[in-house]
Design an enzyme around this catalytic site. Structure first.
Site, PDB file in Angstrom:
ATOM      1  N   SER A  47     -15.757  -5.119   6.805  1.00  0.00           N
ATOM      2  CA  SER A  47     -15.842  -6.286   5.913  1.00  0.00           C
ATOM      3  C   SER A  47     -17.166  -6.460   5.185  1.00  0.00           C
ATOM      4  O   SER A  47     -17.272  -7.315   4.304  1.00  0.00           O
ATOM      5  CB  SER A  47     -15.549  -7.563   6.696  1.00  0.00           C
ATOM      6  OG  SER A  47     -14.171  -7.683   6.913  1.00  0.00           O
TER       7      SER A  47
ATOM      8  N   LYS B 262     -22.259 -16.452   3.800  1.00  0.00           N
ATOM      9  CA  LYS B 262     -20.802 -16.349   3.974  1.00  0.00           C
ATOM     10  C   LYS B 262     -20.282 -17.582   4.717  1.00  0.00           C
ATOM     11  O   LYS B 262     -20.946 -18.068   5.650  1.00  0.00           O
ATOM     12  CB  LYS B 262     -20.486 -15.066   4.749  1.00  0.00           C
ATOM     13  CG  LYS B 262     -19.007 -14.716   4.837  1.00  0.00           C
ATOM     14  CD  LYS B 262     -18.788 -13.390   5.595  1.00  0.00           C
ATOM     15  CE  LYS B 262     -17.298 -13.052   5.669  1.00  0.00           C
ATOM     16  NZ  LYS B 262     -17.045 -11.761   6.368  1.00  0.00           N
TER      17      LYS B 262
ATOM     18  N   SER C  81     -13.612  -8.467   4.069  1.00  0.00           N
ATOM     19  CA  SER C  81     -13.492  -9.907   3.934  1.00  0.00           C
ATOM     20  C   SER C  81     -14.704 -10.558   3.255  1.00  0.00           C
ATOM     21  O   SER C  81     -14.578 -11.673   2.758  1.00  0.00           O
ATOM     22  CB  SER C  81     -13.311 -10.539   5.312  1.00  0.00           C
ATOM     23  OG  SER C  81     -14.497 -10.432   6.083  1.00  0.00           O
TER      24      SER C  81
END
Lengths: 494, 95
Positions: A182, A80, A158
């Site tokens: 998330s 990420k 997210s």
């Protein structure tokens, strides 16, 4: 060479590598090829093929040397964009960190690297991890590989790029982070597994901070077994994060027996929301039935302060964000605005932050500034911290009464369309209604894919565990996964 | 509690984010929606509750107070938008 190497799980790849049936270089090349064909998914923001091939070669050498290589050795992963990776763009999907190349590596990605894992690239996400649909990213939307009709769907957020990449087999697994849901919400939207460990399990050092008392990294994988393997590789004490727990990390994989006889599973009545889609309600009952059939006791429980979790979160998270994001001032790294004649340092700050932050980030920074401002600190921030204590106490009482894990829906709906009108920011916040309590209480939680809705979109259930008992939680999740037998994959359109 | 345009402007100033005057009414509206949502917290009686400070009670680790890092000027400055002569450069701060 085996076919479709990118579709393997971590466990399958690990075993194949040890039997000499494949190499890390072959696995990595299969993933890099899949990534190059998947630009339509917007999942990978920065591709790092040179680094990937170099690390794959090193992993193959290490595996050949017959030293006891760690389980993650040679496994190609997506990272990420929130994780700082040395020399590689790490911009939290924000314009304000354009051009930033950290001189250091986050502890979690460093641990994976040291274990021999291969980084394929940096994955898309909501800006500063603030969002539930991956629509606040400076890179543009990440798209869900699952599709119904023509309209592209959100992979959630997210960690939307991570979820999309894992579901589309662009990597074997990915790192995610979870501040209010998330990891778990995008996992549920894409038919994948997402584990948020107990707060303090994974070091936060080198991960771009959103809300420091809530942020926690975790694995996003294709199976519960993979979450056990990769999760253990990400965890462990780190002197550089004062909130990281100095506790041994058990061998979670060895704890996956599937035997949950006698375990007590709580079903919290407050999670039965008005207007919840019938498919979610049905899935939840089916999940409870599966665990019961596996020998667990199903018990109705109450977590009375649940309805106050989201409002408390939307005080605490913005407050911490406003403080954490104060560092983006155009001085030490990232974007600095062009200044006009006569502009001083205040204008530099104000213009830099106005240009560098997106609308949702600005909104949260300003809400946080307001709730922390003189005269409001007690009414908002301190009150929210007290409510947080009550939410945590709800869980403690239930666990003290003998409940081992809690079963809830992961999300209030299946994946929704990208670009739908959200003029009311609060409406988007409701996505986290089932997950946010877990962050406030610091508990471990996992989202497991359990079924499809009437349109054929994946739905997940969440299991919540006792603090530090990820092993037990993963084993219950493993029993649920085995009973649900979820094997559906998105049909390839990208 | 309702946020007016002046308050929205004051918050933007405190947060050091430039907001154009034309955008202030919409911003105040969004603040009001979010603060209206947060308002539910006032329903609870929290007088006797201690605010939560840590997730698990843990004593912070101690270490000797000594220098453990340093001599990395070039790396510290490597990402600066404007670095000169070993310093971060900013517009004039003191007249």
């Amino acid at each position: 060479m085996m076919s479709d190497l990118n579709t393997l799980t971590i466990a399958e790849a690990r075993d194949a590598l040890r039997k000499g049936e494949t190499t890390s270089a072959d696995l990595t090349e299969a993933c890099l090829a899949a990534i190059d064909r998947a630009d339509a998914l917007g999942a990978v923001a920065h591709k790092t093929p040179e680094i990937a091939l170099e690390r794959a070669k090193a992993a193959d050498d290490r595996l050949k040397a017959r030293e006891e290589a760690p389980a993650m050795c040679g496994i190609p992963l997506g990272i990420k964009d929130l994780f700082c990776t040395e020399g590689v763009p790490s911009q939290a999907a924000s314009r304000i960190l354009e051009g930033f190349r950290p001189e250091y590596e986050s502890t979690v990605s460093a641990k994976l690297k040291a274990a021999g894992a291969v980084m394929l690239g940096k994955l898309n996400m909501d800006e500063f991890a603030m969002g539930s649909s991956n629509e606040t990213s400076v890179y543009g939307n990440a798209v869900n590989p699952w599709k119904v009709g023509d309209a592209p769907l959100t992979p959630g957020g997210s960690s939307g790029g991570s979820a999309s990449a894992v579901a589309a087999d662009l990597c074997l697994a990915a790192t995610g982070t979870d501040t209010g849901g998330s990891i778990r919400q995008p996992a549920a939207f894409t038919g994948t597994v997402g584990l948020k460990p107990t707060y303090g399990r994974c070091s936060r050092w080198g991960i771009v901070a959103f809300a420091s008392s809530l942020d926690q990294a975790g694995p996003m994988t294709k199976t519960v077994r993979d979450a056990a393997i990769m999760g253990a590789a990400m965890m462990g004490h780190d002197a550089k994060d004062s909130t990281s727990a100095d506790m041994p990390v058990p061998d979670f994989e060895a704890m996956l027996t599937g035997d949950i006889r006698g375990k007590v599973i709580g079903i919290p009545k407050e999670y039965r929301m008005d207007g919840m889609p019938e498919a979610i309600e049905t899935l939840w009952s089916q999940g409870a039935e599966m665990l019961k059939d596996a020998g667990a006791e199903i018990r109705d429980i109450s977590l009375p302060h649940t309805k106050y979790a989201l409002p408390a979160y939307y005080v605490i998270a913005p407050a911490e964000a406003s403080s954490n994001l104060a560092r983006y001032d155009g001085v030490r790294f990232g974007h600095r605005a062009q200044l006009a004649q006569g502009d001083g340092i205040t204008e530099m700050y104000e213009k830099t932050r106005a240009e560098g932050f997106g609308d949702e980030v600005k909104r949260r920074v300003m809400v946080g500034t307001y709730v922390l401002s003189a005269g409001f600190y007690d009414a908002y921030y301190n009150r929210a911290r007290k409510v947080r204590a009550l939410i945590k106490r709800d869980f403690e009482e239930v666990f003290a009464a003998g409940v081992d894990s809690i079963l809830t829906p992961a999300t209030p709906s299946a994946a929704f369309e990208l670009g739908r009108d959200v003029s009311d920011p609060v409406e988007m916040y409701l996505n986290d209604v089932f997950t946010v309590t877990v962050n406030l209480a610091g508990l471990p939680g996992i989202s497991v894919p359990v079924g499809l809705d009437a349109k054929g979109l994946p739905l997940g259930l969440q299991l919540i565990g006792r603090p530090w008992e990820e092993g037990d939680l993963l084993n219950t999740a493993y029993a649920l996964e085995s009973a649900a037998g979820f094997v559906a994959k998105p049909s390839k359109w990208w | 509690m309702s946020i007016d345009i002046e308050t929205a402007a004051r918050v933007a100033k405190l947060a050091r984010i430039k907001v154009e005057d034309d955008d202030l009414p919409a911003l105040a509206g969004e603040f009001n929606a979010i603060l209206g949502f947060i308002e539910q917290l006032q329903e609870l009686d929290v007088d006797d509750v201690e605010p939560m400070t840590s997730v698990t009670p843990m004593r912070l680790k101690r270490r000797p107070d000594e220098v453990t890092d340093g001599h990395q000027q070039a790396r510290v400055l490597a990402n600066a938008p404007d670095a000169r002569e070993g310093f971060f450069a900013v517009p004039k701060v003191v007249e």
